[in-house]
Design a protein around this motif. Structure first.
Motif, short mmCIF file in Angstrom:
data_model
loop_
_atom_site.label_atom_id
_atom_site.label_comp_id
_atom_site.label_asym_id
_atom_site.label_seq_id
_atom_site.Cartn_x
_atom_site.Cartn_y
_atom_site.Cartn_z
N VAL A 55 0.73 -1.06 0.05
CA VAL A 55 -0.05 -0.02 -0.20
C VAL A 55 0.86 1.27 0.00
N ILE A 56 0.64 2.21 -1.11
CA ILE A 56 1.49 3.42 -1.18
C ILE A 56 0.75 4.38 -1.26
N ALA A 57 0.88 5.65 -0.53
CA ALA A 57 0.45 7.01 -0.45
C ALA A 57 1.17 7.88 -1.17
N SER A 58 0.52 8.91 -1.75
CA SER A 58 1.35 9.88 -2.19
C SER A 58 0.67 11.18 -1.41
N ARG A 59 1.72 12.24 -1.58
CA ARG A 59 1.03 13.47 -0.89
C ARG A 59 1.89 14.78 -1.26
N ASP A 60 1.23 15.77 -2.10
CA ASP A 60 1.68 16.99 -2.26
C ASP A 60 2.48 17.40 -1.14
N TRP A 61 3.45 18.14 -1.27
CA TRP A 61 4.60 18.35 -0.12
C TRP A 61 5.30 19.62 -0.73
N HIS A 62 4.90 20.94 -0.90
CA HIS A 62 5.25 22.00 -1.28
C HIS A 62 6.03 22.97 -0.35
N ASP A 63 6.95 23.48 -0.92
CA ASP A 63 7.76 24.35 0.11
C ASP A 63 7.00 25.56 0.74
N ALA A 64 7.60 26.16 1.93
CA ALA A 64 6.84 27.22 2.50
C ALA A 64 7.60 28.37 1.57
N ASP A 65 6.89 29.89 1.46
CA ASP A 65 7.20 30.81 0.80
C ASP A 65 8.03 30.70 -0.23
N SER A 66 7.59 29.78 -1.21
CA SER A 66 8.09 29.86 -2.54
C SER A 66 6.95 29.39 -3.48
N ASP A 67 7.28 29.71 -4.77
CA ASP A 67 6.23 29.54 -5.77
C ASP A 67 6.37 28.13 -6.42
N ASN A 68 7.14 27.41 -5.79
CA ASN A 68 7.56 25.96 -6.25
C ASN A 68 7.39 25.88 -7.78
N GLY A 69 8.29 26.71 -8.10
CA GLY A 69 8.60 26.43 -9.58
C GLY A 69 7.46 26.88 -10.68
N GLY A 70 6.53 28.02 -9.91
CA GLY A 70 5.56 28.87 -10.65
C GLY A 70 4.28 27.99 -10.49
N ARG A 114 8.06 18.98 -4.29
CA ARG A 114 9.23 19.74 -3.37
C ARG A 114 9.85 20.92 -4.19
N GLY A 115 9.51 21.92 -4.05
CA GLY A 115 9.91 23.22 -4.91
C GLY A 115 9.53 23.20 -6.38
N GLU A 116 8.72 22.04 -6.88
CA GLU A 116 8.52 22.20 -8.17
C GLU A 116 7.15 21.64 -8.41
N PRO A 117 6.39 22.26 -9.62
CA PRO A 117 5.17 21.69 -10.07
C PRO A 117 5.29 20.02 -10.04
N ALA A 118 4.17 19.38 -9.67
CA ALA A 118 4.11 17.95 -9.82
C ALA A 118 2.84 17.47 -9.55
N TYR A 119 2.30 16.74 -10.47
CA TYR A 119 0.95 16.11 -10.44
C TYR A 119 0.99 14.78 -10.20
N SER A 120 1.77 13.98 -10.90
CA SER A 120 1.84 12.46 -10.83
C SER A 120 2.61 12.07 -9.65
N ALA A 121 2.09 10.92 -9.22
CA ALA A 121 2.79 10.46 -7.82
C ALA A 121 4.28 9.72 -8.53
#
Length: 199
Positions: A55-70, A114-121
């Motif tokens: 069983v695998i779980a993904s999650r969005d995990w964006h950096d604070a105070d950053s536009d995370n690559g737009g 992490r610091g960039e756009p990402a949709y896919s696990a």
């Protein structure tokens, strides 16, 4: 034609995509039905955990105070297509798994964005840097059953990347929810055309 998974089916993983507070009702990018998906995934694991090798779980995990690559608009208005308001900021309540999702069966966590756009696990990795593709390869997984949020974004991207990597995909219709009906329907058509099975 759907097939009931056999108990202990060694080649099948359950991939739970982004069942997080910010993607459920009341969250920064909440979708209608997010809470029901969290509850349903918990019930699935309670009743059918042995159907899956891992069983695998993904999650969005964006950096604070950053536009995370737009990907995130810190000031001004996002377009809600490729840019978004702050969401799933690492370590915040919004990035936490939904409380109705019992994570006790989760064996592998994938962090993406992490610091960039990402949709896919498949764009993410474990804490030690192992990609999802490598996790599946190391465990001999050749099929994934996909559930989670949202149908028209991260579920779609994850399913298509799995198929592109030679992994068979089954999506549980009852355990996904989308941002909008029209884009979700289009995403389902795209996934089916690419070879995904919906059950």
């Amino acid at each position: 034609m759907s097939r009931r998974l056999l108990s202990g089916d060694v080649g099948t993983a359950l991939l739970i995509v982004d069942v997080q507070n910010d993607f459920a009702e009341g969250g920064a990018l909440g979708v209608t039905g997010g809470t029901a998906v969290a509850e349903g995934v918990t019930a699935l694991l309670r009743d059918h955990r042995d159907d899956y090798a891992v069983v695998i779980a993904s999650r969005d995990w964006h950096d604070a105070d950053s536009d995370n690559g737009g990907h995130i608009v810190l000031e001004g208005k996002p377009d809600f297509v490729t840019t978004w308001p702050p969401h799933c900021i690492a370590g915040t309540h919004g990035a936490d798994y939904h409380p109705a999702f019992d994570t006790s069966s989760v064996e592998v966590e994938i962090y993406k964005g992490r610091g960039e756009p990402a949709y896919s696990a498949f764009e993410g990795a474990t804490d030690d840097g192992t990609s999802l593709a490598d996790v599946l390869r190391q465990r001999g997984i050749d099929r994934v059953e996909v559930v989670g949020l949202a149908t028209d974004y991260c579920v779609r991207a994850s399913a298509l990347d799995a198929l592109g990597g030679g992994v068979a995909v089954r999506v549980r219709r009852d355990l996904v929810a989308g941002v909008a009906e029209e884009t979700s329907a289009a995403a389902v058509e795209e996934m089916v055309a690419a070879g995904a099975e919906f059950v």
